[in-house]
Design an enzyme around this catalytic site. Structure first.
Site, PDB file in Angstrom:
ATOM      1  N   GLY A  29     -65.264 -43.810  13.211  1.00  0.00           N
ATOM      2  CA  GLY A  29     -65.722 -42.738  12.321  1.00  0.00           C
ATOM      3  C   GLY A  29     -67.226 -42.790  12.106  1.00  0.00           C
ATOM      4  CG  ASP A  68     -51.112 -43.984  11.303  1.00  0.00           C
ATOM      5  OD1 ASP A  68     -51.835 -44.439  10.388  1.00  0.00           O
ATOM      6  OD2 ASP A  68     -50.218 -43.131  11.111  1.00  0.00           O
ATOM      7  CB  SER A  94     -66.585 -43.371  -3.047  1.00  0.00           C
ATOM      8  OG  SER A  94     -67.191 -42.189  -3.489  1.00  0.00           O
ATOM      9  CB  THR A 111     -65.692 -40.442  -6.212  1.00  0.00           C
ATOM     10  OG1 THR A 111     -65.090 -41.466  -5.441  1.00  0.00           O
ATOM     11  CG2 THR A 111     -66.279 -39.403  -5.321  1.00  0.00           C
ATOM     12  CE1 TYR A 149     -62.583 -40.328  -0.160  1.00  0.00           C
ATOM     13  CE2 TYR A 149     -64.213 -39.646  -1.793  1.00  0.00           C
ATOM     14  CZ  TYR A 149     -63.836 -40.449  -0.734  1.00  0.00           C
ATOM     15  OH  TYR A 149     -64.714 -41.384  -0.247  1.00  0.00           O
ATOM     16  CE  LYS A 186     -62.476 -44.111  -0.305  1.00  0.00           C
ATOM     17  NZ  LYS A 186     -62.175 -45.052   0.781  1.00  0.00           N
ATOM     18  CG  ASN A 223     -64.557 -30.554   3.666  1.00  0.00           C
ATOM     19  OD1 ASN A 223     -64.273 -29.625   2.914  1.00  0.00           O
ATOM     20  ND2 ASN A 223     -63.825 -30.881   4.701  1.00  0.00           N
ATOM     21  CG  ASN A 224     -69.447 -34.936   3.522  1.00  0.00           C
ATOM     22  OD1 ASN A 224     -68.711 -34.611   2.586  1.00  0.00           O
ATOM     23  ND2 ASN A 224     -69.398 -36.111   4.100  1.00  0.00           N
ATOM     24  CB  VAL A 261     -76.084 -23.489  -2.378  1.00  0.00           C
ATOM     25  CG1 VAL A 261     -76.382 -24.418  -3.544  1.00  0.00           C
ATOM     26  CG2 VAL A 261     -77.086 -23.674  -1.246  1.00  0.00           C
ATOM     27  NE  ARG A 305     -72.614 -35.155  -5.392  1.00  0.00           N
ATOM     28  CZ  ARG A 305     -72.549 -34.404  -6.489  1.00  0.00           C
ATOM     29  NH1 ARG A 305     -73.513 -34.462  -7.406  1.00  0.00           N
ATOM     30  NH2 ARG A 305     -71.538 -33.594  -6.691  1.00  0.00           N
TER      31      ARG A 305
HETATM   32  N1  LIG Z   1     -69.094 -40.293   4.306  1.00  0.00           N
HETATM   33  C1  LIG Z   1     -69.175 -40.323   2.990  1.00  0.00           C
HETATM   34  O1  LIG Z   1     -69.854 -39.486   2.395  1.00  0.00           O
HETATM   35  C2  LIG Z   1     -68.488 -41.399   2.183  1.00  0.00           C
HETATM   36  C3  LIG Z   1     -68.890 -41.654   0.860  1.00  0.00           C
HETATM   37  C4  LIG Z   1     -68.229 -42.641   0.128  1.00  0.00           C
HETATM   38  C5  LIG Z   1     -67.179 -43.348   0.703  1.00  0.00           C
HETATM   39  N2  LIG Z   1     -66.797 -43.066   1.982  1.00  0.00           N
HETATM   40  C6  LIG Z   1     -65.684 -43.823   2.560  1.00  0.00           C
HETATM   41  O2  LIG Z   1     -66.140 -44.518   3.689  1.00  0.00           O
HETATM   42  C7  LIG Z   1     -65.106 -44.606   4.667  1.00  0.00           C
HETATM   43  C8  LIG Z   1     -65.617 -44.084   5.983  1.00  0.00           C
HETATM   44  O3  LIG Z   1     -66.092 -42.751   5.812  1.00  0.00           O
HETATM   45  P1  LIG Z   1     -66.631 -41.907   7.042  1.00  0.00           P
HETATM   46  O4  LIG Z   1     -67.594 -40.936   6.506  1.00  0.00           O
HETATM   47  O5  LIG Z   1     -67.035 -42.803   8.134  1.00  0.00           O
HETATM   48  O6  LIG Z   1     -65.294 -41.130   7.428  1.00  0.00           O
HETATM   49  P2  LIG Z   1     -64.781 -40.690   8.862  1.00  0.00           P
HETATM   50  O7  LIG Z   1     -63.682 -39.716   8.648  1.00  0.00           O
HETATM   51  O8  LIG Z   1     -65.894 -40.294   9.747  1.00  0.00           O
HETATM   52  O9  LIG Z   1     -64.180 -42.070   9.423  1.00  0.00           O
HETATM   53  C9  LIG Z   1     -62.906 -42.534   9.078  1.00  0.00           C
HETATM   54  C10 LIG Z   1     -62.239 -42.976  10.370  1.00  0.00           C
HETATM   55  O10 LIG Z   1     -60.953 -43.473  10.042  1.00  0.00           O
HETATM   56  C11 LIG Z   1     -60.008 -42.971  10.962  1.00  0.00           C
HETATM   57  N3  LIG Z   1     -58.717 -42.934  10.267  1.00  0.00           N
HETATM   58  C12 LIG Z   1     -58.398 -42.279   9.119  1.00  0.00           C
HETATM   59  N4  LIG Z   1     -57.121 -42.548   8.780  1.00  0.00           N
HETATM   60  C13 LIG Z   1     -56.630 -43.388   9.730  1.00  0.00           C
HETATM   61  C14 LIG Z   1     -55.393 -44.024   9.922  1.00  0.00           C
HETATM   62  N5  LIG Z   1     -54.361 -43.842   9.099  1.00  0.00           N
HETATM   63  N6  LIG Z   1     -55.251 -44.855  11.002  1.00  0.00           N
HETATM   64  C15 LIG Z   1     -56.272 -45.052  11.856  1.00  0.00           C
HETATM   65  N7  LIG Z   1     -57.474 -44.471  11.724  1.00  0.00           N
HETATM   66  C16 LIG Z   1     -57.651 -43.643  10.670  1.00  0.00           C
HETATM   67  C17 LIG Z   1     -60.527 -41.602  11.369  1.00  0.00           C
HETATM   68  O11 LIG Z   1     -60.064 -41.219  12.652  1.00  0.00           O
HETATM   69  C18 LIG Z   1     -62.031 -41.831  11.367  1.00  0.00           C
HETATM   70  O12 LIG Z   1     -62.501 -42.228  12.640  1.00  0.00           O
HETATM   71  C19 LIG Z   1     -63.926 -43.835   4.098  1.00  0.00           C
HETATM   72  O13 LIG Z   1     -63.063 -44.753   3.469  1.00  0.00           O
HETATM   73  C20 LIG Z   1     -64.573 -42.927   3.084  1.00  0.00           C
HETATM   74  O14 LIG Z   1     -63.696 -42.574   2.060  1.00  0.00           O
HETATM   75  C21 LIG Z   1     -67.435 -42.120   2.738  1.00  0.00           C
END
Ligand SMILES: NC(=O)c1ccc[n+]([C@@H]2O[C@H](COP(=O)([O-])OP(=O)(O)OC[C@H]3O[C@@H](n4cnc5c(N)ncnc54)[C@H](O)[C@@H]3O)[C@@H](O)[C@H]2O)c1
Length: 337
Positions: free
Chosen positions: A11, A59, A125, A127, A150, A154, A199-200, A218, A232
């Site tokens: 991710g 998964d 997060s 959040t 969401y 967390k 969404n971001n 916006v 933010r």
């Molecule tokens: N990006 C942000 O703004 C942000 C902010 C605060 C916290 N977070 C947290 O950081 C973490 C990573 O965020 P990100 O932006 O890299 O998200 P992302 O969606 O890009 O990455 C998450 C990855 O997890 C994989 N995934 C999800 N569920 C799965 C499952 N059940 N089995 C296997 N793979 C699975 C997805 O395929 C993806 O590659 C998340 O826990 C998110 O909640 C993100």
């Protein structure tokens, strides 16, 4: 070489962390079923790391498949990214969020105990602070009930971890509360690649600039902030990635630590658009829409504790992040031609 299991390592934040880990001599093993990522990211990672990682497509909610990974490999640490992450979407499909984010976490925590993994790093997060009274939040700022499912995943994730630790588990946990990660690797080989409509804010900005979206909306300009838009704390994803390496190196007598991962500075949505126009030389088309469910007005981190205790500090600024994100989007547009 220390071997680290990285759930969700394909991710956005996970892939940048893989690069930092390899640079620091760790060997990451990614488990990810690519539900919100793609092979493009794995290809970029292979190029950046000269293939110094392993990818296992599973998964993590499939406990048997997850435990097989632990039967086949030994790990010095786990970094747990895999989860759904969209505030807005979580209001529409809350059950999917609770199922994936909480079952995934509980499976990984169970594996930590069962396979005696000494260190666990959790993607939390800001959040968890909900809509705080003071806009600058410390790790000690009381948690508030979040505004979205969401956020609850967390908030509950941290609670589950706390409860697990009450039983004096033999592993150390570090919760990193990210603020708003943005940007991309400066090489342009990896970056944020949302499936469907982003969404971001940042991918929406860059996709609008690339002509994929007609304009940016916006969400509300009637918030009690100087220009009426939400504020933010945007932090470069490579800085966020580095925080995970610091977390793996961090030792403490305290089995559970929590750190804010932000810059300490807030930026409004309209300021982000203005900065993007400056770095790209464009005039981004945007409309003002109504407020979006789940959004809070303003939040930014106090980072003195992470600076002093984790030994981590954000080194890059928002304009560098915008420039890197735009570079990534342009490369993507070219490769799709
Ligand atoms: N990006 C942000 O703004 C942000 C902010 C605060 C916290 N977070 C947290 O950081 C973490 C990573 O965020 P990100 O932006 O890299 O998200 P992302 O969606 O890009 O990455 C998450 C990855 O997890 C994989 N995934 C999800 N569920 C799965 C499952 N059940 N089995 C296997 N793979 C699975 C997805 O395929 C993806 O590659 C998340 O826990 C998110 O909640 C993100």
């Amino acid at each position: 070489m220390k071997q680290v299991l990285v759930t969700g390592g394909a991710g956005y934040i996970g892939s940048h962390t893989i690069v930092s880990l390899v640079e620091q001599g760790f060997y990451p093993i990614i488990v990810d079923d690519l539900r919100n990522s793609s092979r493009v990211i794995l290809d970029g990672l292979a190029e950046l790391t000269v293939d110094r990682f392993l990818f296992i497509p599973i998964d993590i909610c499939d406990k048997e498949a997850l435990f097989r990974v632990f039967d086949d490999h030994t790990f010095d640490a786990i970094i747990h990214f895999a989860a759904y992450k969209s505030v807005g979407e979580s209001c529409e499909v809350p059950l999917q969020y609770y199922q994936n984010n909480l079952i995934g976490l509980m499976n990984v925590l169970e594996a930590c105990s069962r396979y005696s993994i000494p260190k666990f790093v959790f993607s939390s997060s800001c959040t968890v602070y909900g809509e705080p009274d003071q806009k600058q939040v410390y790790e000690t700022t009381p948690k508030r009930l979040p505004e979205s499912p969401y956020g609850f995943t967390k908030w509950m994730g941290e609670q589950i971890i706390e409860d697990v630790h009450r039983n004096s588990v033999p592993f150390q946990t570090i919760c990193l509360r990210y603020f708003n990660p943005i940007g991309a690797h400066p090489s342009g080989l990896i970056g944020e690649l949302p499936v469907g409509i982003p969404n971001n804010l940042l991918p929406y900005i860059t996709q609008t600039a690339a002509g994929i979206r007609s304009h940016l909306t916006v969400f509300g300009n009637d918030y009690p902030t100087p220009d009426g838009t939400c504020i933010r704390d945007y932090v470069h994803v490579n800085d966020v990635a580095d925080a995970h390496v610091r977390a793996l190196l961090f030792t403490s007598e305290n089995p559970l630590s929590v750190f804010n991962i932000g810059t300490g500075k807030g930026t409004s949505v309209l300021e982000m658009i203005q900065y993007f126009n400056e770095v790209s030389g464009m005039d981004l088309p945007y409309h003002i829409g109504s407020r979006r469910a789940g959004d809070i007005t303003e939040i930014f981190a106090n980072v003195s504790y992470s600076n002093a205790t984790l030994g981590w500090r954000a080194k890059r600024n928002v304009k560098e992040a915008l420039n890197d994100a735009w570079n990534w989007e342009k490369r993507q547009a070219k490769s799709n031609d």
